[in-house]
Design a protein around this motif. Structure first.
Motif, PDB file in Angstrom:
ATOM      1  N   ALA A  60      19.228   2.175   2.519  1.00 25.59           N
ATOM      2  CA  ALA A  60      19.259   2.410   1.074  1.00 25.59           C
ATOM      3  C   ALA A  60      18.173   3.410   0.726  1.00 25.59           C
ATOM      4  CB  ALA A  60      19.030   1.101   0.313  1.00 25.59           C
ATOM      5  N   GLU A  61      18.276   4.003  -0.448  1.00 28.99           N
ATOM      6  CA  GLU A  61      17.241   4.943  -0.871  1.00 28.99           C
ATOM      7  C   GLU A  61      15.933   4.217  -1.135  1.00 28.99           C
ATOM      8  OE1 GLU A  61      17.884   8.501  -2.976  1.00 28.99           O
ATOM      9  OE2 GLU A  61      19.982   8.018  -3.379  1.00 28.99           O
ATOM     10  N   LEU A  62      14.836   4.857  -0.790  1.00 34.08           N
ATOM     11  CA  LEU A  62      13.501   4.285  -0.948  1.00 34.08           C
ATOM     12  C   LEU A  62      13.228   3.963  -2.415  1.00 34.08           C
ATOM     13  CD1 LEU A  62      10.603   3.715   0.222  1.00 34.08           C
ATOM     14  CD2 LEU A  62      10.096   6.103  -0.321  1.00 34.08           C
ATOM     15  N   ILE A  63      12.690   2.776  -2.665  1.00 33.48           N
ATOM     16  CA  ILE A  63      12.214   2.390  -3.991  1.00 33.48           C
ATOM     17  C   ILE A  63      10.700   2.565  -3.983  1.00 33.48           C
ATOM     18  CG2 ILE A  63      12.013   0.525  -5.672  1.00 33.48           C
ATOM     19  CD1 ILE A  63      14.520  -0.719  -4.385  1.00 33.48           C
ATOM     20  N   PRO A  64      10.146   3.325  -4.893  1.00 35.00           N
ATOM     21  CA  PRO A  64       8.687   3.512  -4.894  1.00 35.00           C
ATOM     22  C   PRO A  64       7.972   2.215  -5.254  1.00 35.00           C
ATOM     23  CG  PRO A  64       9.645   4.460  -6.870  1.00 35.00           C
ATOM     24  CD  PRO A  64      10.802   4.052  -5.994  1.00 35.00           C
ATOM     25  N   GLY A  65       6.699   2.157  -4.899  1.00 37.05           N
ATOM     26  CA  GLY A  65       5.881   0.996  -5.238  1.00 37.05           C
ATOM     27  C   GLY A  65       5.449   0.237  -4.006  1.00 37.05           C
ATOM     28  N   GLY A  66       4.520  -0.691  -4.212  1.00 38.51           N
ATOM     29  CA  GLY A  66       4.013  -1.522  -3.135  1.00 38.51           C
ATOM     30  C   GLY A  66       4.201  -2.986  -3.461  1.00 38.51           C
ATOM     31  N   GLU A  67       4.064  -3.827  -2.445  1.00 36.88           N
ATOM     32  CA  GLU A  67       4.247  -5.265  -2.624  1.00 36.88           C
ATOM     33  C   GLU A  67       3.203  -5.831  -3.589  1.00 36.88           C
ATOM     34  OE1 GLU A  67       3.979  -7.082   1.195  1.00 36.88           O
ATOM     35  OE2 GLU A  67       5.621  -5.904   2.051  1.00 36.88           O
ATOM     36  N   LEU A  68       3.621  -6.754  -4.439  1.00 40.25           N
ATOM     37  CA  LEU A  68       2.675  -7.425  -5.328  1.00 40.25           C
ATOM     38  C   LEU A  68       1.544  -8.053  -4.529  1.00 40.25           C
ATOM     39  CD1 LEU A  68       1.950  -8.391  -8.212  1.00 40.25           C
ATOM     40  CD2 LEU A  68       3.360 -10.422  -7.758  1.00 40.25           C
ATOM     41  N   ALA A  69       1.843  -8.563  -3.351  1.00 42.37           N
ATOM     42  CA  ALA A  69       0.816  -9.191  -2.518  1.00 42.37           C
ATOM     43  C   ALA A  69      -0.293  -8.232  -2.132  1.00 42.37           C
ATOM     44  CB  ALA A  69       1.453  -9.779  -1.251  1.00 42.37           C
ATOM     45  N   GLU A  70       0.019  -6.941  -2.060  1.00 42.39           N
ATOM     46  CA  GLU A  70      -0.953  -5.937  -1.640  1.00 42.39           C
ATOM     47  C   GLU A  70      -1.589  -5.204  -2.814  1.00 42.39           C
ATOM     48  OE1 GLU A  70      -1.775  -5.149   1.583  1.00 42.39           O
ATOM     49  OE2 GLU A  70      -0.482  -6.706   2.406  1.00 42.39           O
ATOM     50  N   ALA A  71      -1.107  -5.472  -4.024  1.00 46.36           N
ATOM     51  CA  ALA A  71      -1.561  -4.714  -5.196  1.00 46.36           C
ATOM     52  C   ALA A  71      -2.819  -5.339  -5.781  1.00 46.36           C
ATOM     53  CB  ALA A  71      -0.471  -4.672  -6.250  1.00 46.36           C
ATOM     54  N   ASP A  72      -3.811  -4.521  -5.990  1.00 44.77           N
ATOM     55  CA  ASP A  72      -5.056  -4.974  -6.618  1.00 44.77           C
ATOM     56  C   ASP A  72      -5.024  -4.555  -8.081  1.00 44.77           C
ATOM     57  OD1 ASP A  72      -7.572  -5.993  -7.034  1.00 44.77           O
ATOM     58  OD2 ASP A  72      -8.630  -4.288  -6.131  1.00 44.77           O
ATOM     59  N   LEU A  73      -4.218  -5.277  -8.865  1.00 37.58           N
ATOM     60  CA  LEU A  73      -3.985  -4.877 -10.253  1.00 37.58           C
ATOM     61  C   LEU A  73      -5.048  -5.452 -11.177  1.00 37.58           C
ATOM     62  CD1 LEU A  73      -0.123  -5.465 -10.561  1.00 37.58           C
ATOM     63  CD2 LEU A  73      -1.305  -3.295 -10.150  1.00 37.58           C
ATOM     64  N   ASP A  87       7.700  -7.217 -16.994  1.00 34.37           N
ATOM     65  CA  ASP A  87       8.842  -6.543 -16.376  1.00 34.37           C
ATOM     66  C   ASP A  87       9.666  -7.515 -15.541  1.00 34.37           C
ATOM     67  OD1 ASP A  87       8.046  -4.151 -17.502  1.00 34.37           O
ATOM     68  OD2 ASP A  87       7.146  -3.361 -15.680  1.00 34.37           O
ATOM     69  N   LEU A  88       8.994  -8.383 -14.797  1.00 34.55           N
ATOM     70  CA  LEU A  88       9.712  -9.353 -13.982  1.00 34.55           C
ATOM     71  C   LEU A  88      10.473 -10.348 -14.854  1.00 34.55           C
ATOM     72  CD1 LEU A  88      10.432 -10.612 -11.267  1.00 34.55           C
ATOM     73  CD2 LEU A  88       8.292 -11.918 -11.384  1.00 34.55           C
ATOM     74  N   GLY A  89       9.848 -10.787 -15.949  1.00 35.57           N
ATOM     75  CA  GLY A  89      10.542 -11.708 -16.838  1.00 35.57           C
ATOM     76  C   GLY A  89      11.827 -11.121 -17.395  1.00 35.57           C
ATOM     77  N   GLY A 130       3.948  -0.475  -9.254  1.00 32.74           N
ATOM     78  CA  GLY A 130       3.194   0.761  -9.175  1.00 32.74           C
ATOM     79  C   GLY A 130       1.729   0.512  -9.458  1.00 32.74           C
ATOM     80  N   PRO A 131       0.884   1.525  -9.313  1.00 29.25           N
ATOM     81  CA  PRO A 131      -0.554   1.346  -9.523  1.00 29.25           C
ATOM     82  C   PRO A 131      -0.925   0.956 -10.949  1.00 29.25           C
ATOM     83  CG  PRO A 131      -0.002   3.672  -9.206  1.00 29.25           C
ATOM     84  CD  PRO A 131       1.211   2.893  -8.864  1.00 29.25           C
ATOM     85  N   ASP A 132      -0.024   1.233 -11.913  1.00 23.09           N
ATOM     86  CA  ASP A 132      -0.295   0.851 -13.298  1.00 23.09           C
ATOM     87  C   ASP A 132       0.232  -0.545 -13.613  1.00 23.09           C
ATOM     88  OD1 ASP A 132       2.403   1.348 -13.188  1.00 23.09           O
ATOM     89  OD2 ASP A 132       2.470   2.610 -14.981  1.00 23.09           O
ATOM     90  N   GLY A 133       0.831  -1.204 -12.636  1.00 24.42           N
ATOM     91  CA  GLY A 133       1.373  -2.535 -12.832  1.00 24.42           C
ATOM     92  C   GLY A 133       2.846  -2.561 -13.168  1.00 24.42           C
TER      93      GLY A 133
END
Length: 318
Positions: free
Chosen positions: A114-127, A138-140, A227-230
């Motif tokens: 499938a085409e790449l979806i940008p972003g990183g895993e929530l587990a790895e994000a230091d938001l 957004d998830l809700g 994304g880096p902005d959450g």
């Protein structure tokens, strides 16, 4: 490619996430190049590994998922059959299988790209907190759309009904306790009275009442991309897609978020979970985080381990 049937200790059984077929970068390049000539010679980079799939980025645009274990094959078939119909109804990106690889001499199982979806895993994000609130909202909204009853008729035909009983806290609470005991014996987790009270409540609880919805089925800290902005950018790894109580997906509201972020998620979701659903969601959150922590510690993933242990604490937080 390597077929794995036991771990390196020889006389001990392999870890439950050990690959039966481990597709390396060279293997992936050969498989993709053989079946998709326009990608022949494109650079291939290992993107991620999990319990059930090895994921490679091909040509900096295409993400190919190769099953690692035979138990994952029904999920691969569900992804191929369902995600293209589901994606247009949802506000976040899904990995839509557009390049379907067939079993062959090099590899015995189907795979897909499938085409790449940008972003990183929530587990790895230091938001920061503002970013976490944004991701939660957004998830809700995404879960509100996914759990719309109309999707059961439009895209849920043929999906199994909660095959692993993740919506049943009476089933998942003992399994969570077993995982936590394993972590405690290794000194990774110190028993928490609040978690113990939740699991004791879950063991006596009935599954939430109400009709089943289309659910992701395995929505945890690794499967929401941000994304880096959450801003949430996508939801990945749909191998456990099924019909089940919405509590199965709402578990991430309790393991991934707390305080203002959780409030934002549930507000965007728009449907109060009710006590039975909340208990089921929190119990599953504990189970999933305990399983992730076990996996992370055993495979040397320190950031995932820290995120999973934090998720355990969030799961019982107000």
């Amino acid at each position: 490619m390597t077929a794995v049937t036991s771990d390196e200790r020889g006389d001990e059984p392999a870890a439950e996430w050990a690959a039966e077929h481990d597709v390396g970068e060279a293997d992936a390049a050969a498989l993709v190049g053989e079946q998709f000539p326009d990608l022949r010679g494109a650079p291939v980079t290992l993107l991620a590994t999990g319990w059930d799939n090895t994921v490679h980025l091909v040509g900096e645009r295409w993400v190919f998922r190769f099953p690692r274990r035979a138990v994952a094959l029904p999920g691969v078939e569900r992804e191929i059959a369902t995600l293209s119909a589901l994606a247009p109804a949802l506000p976040l990106a899904l990995p839509v299988p557009t390049r379907i690889g067939r079993p062959g001499g090099l590899y015995p199982w189907p795979f897909w790209g499938a085409e790449l979806i940008p972003g990183g895993e929530l587990a790895e994000a230091d938001l920061p907190e503002t970013g976490r609130v944004r991701a939660a909202a957004d998830l809700g909204a995404f879960l509100r759309a996914l759990h719309d009853p109309r999707l059961v008729a439009e895209a849920g035909s043929g999906l199994p009904a909660d095959p692993m009983r993740r919506g049943d806290p009476g089933v998942r609470a003992p399994m969570a306790r077993e995982r936590l005991d394993r972590l405690a014996r290794r000194g990774t987790w110190e028993p928490d009275p609040a978690v113990e009270r939740l699991l004791a409540e879950g063991e006596k609880a009935d599954p939430p009442p109400g009709p089943a919805a289309v659910v992701h089925g395995d929505l945890h800290l690794r499967h929401l991309l941000v994304g880096p902005d959450g801003r949430a950018t996508g939801v990945i790894d749909w191998g456990d897609l099924c019909l089940a109580d919405p509590a199965v997906d709402l578990s991430l509201a309790y393991s991934g978020f707390s305080g203002a972020a959780r409030t934002a998620l549930l507000s965007a979701y728009g449907r109060p979970p009710g006590p039975e659903r909340e208990t089921a969601a929190r119990v599953l959150a504990v189970f999933l985080c305990a399983a992730l922590a076990d996996y992370a510690e055993s495979t040397g993933r320190t950031r995932l381990l820290a995120a999973s242990l934090t998720g355990l604490r969030r799961a019982v937080a107000p």
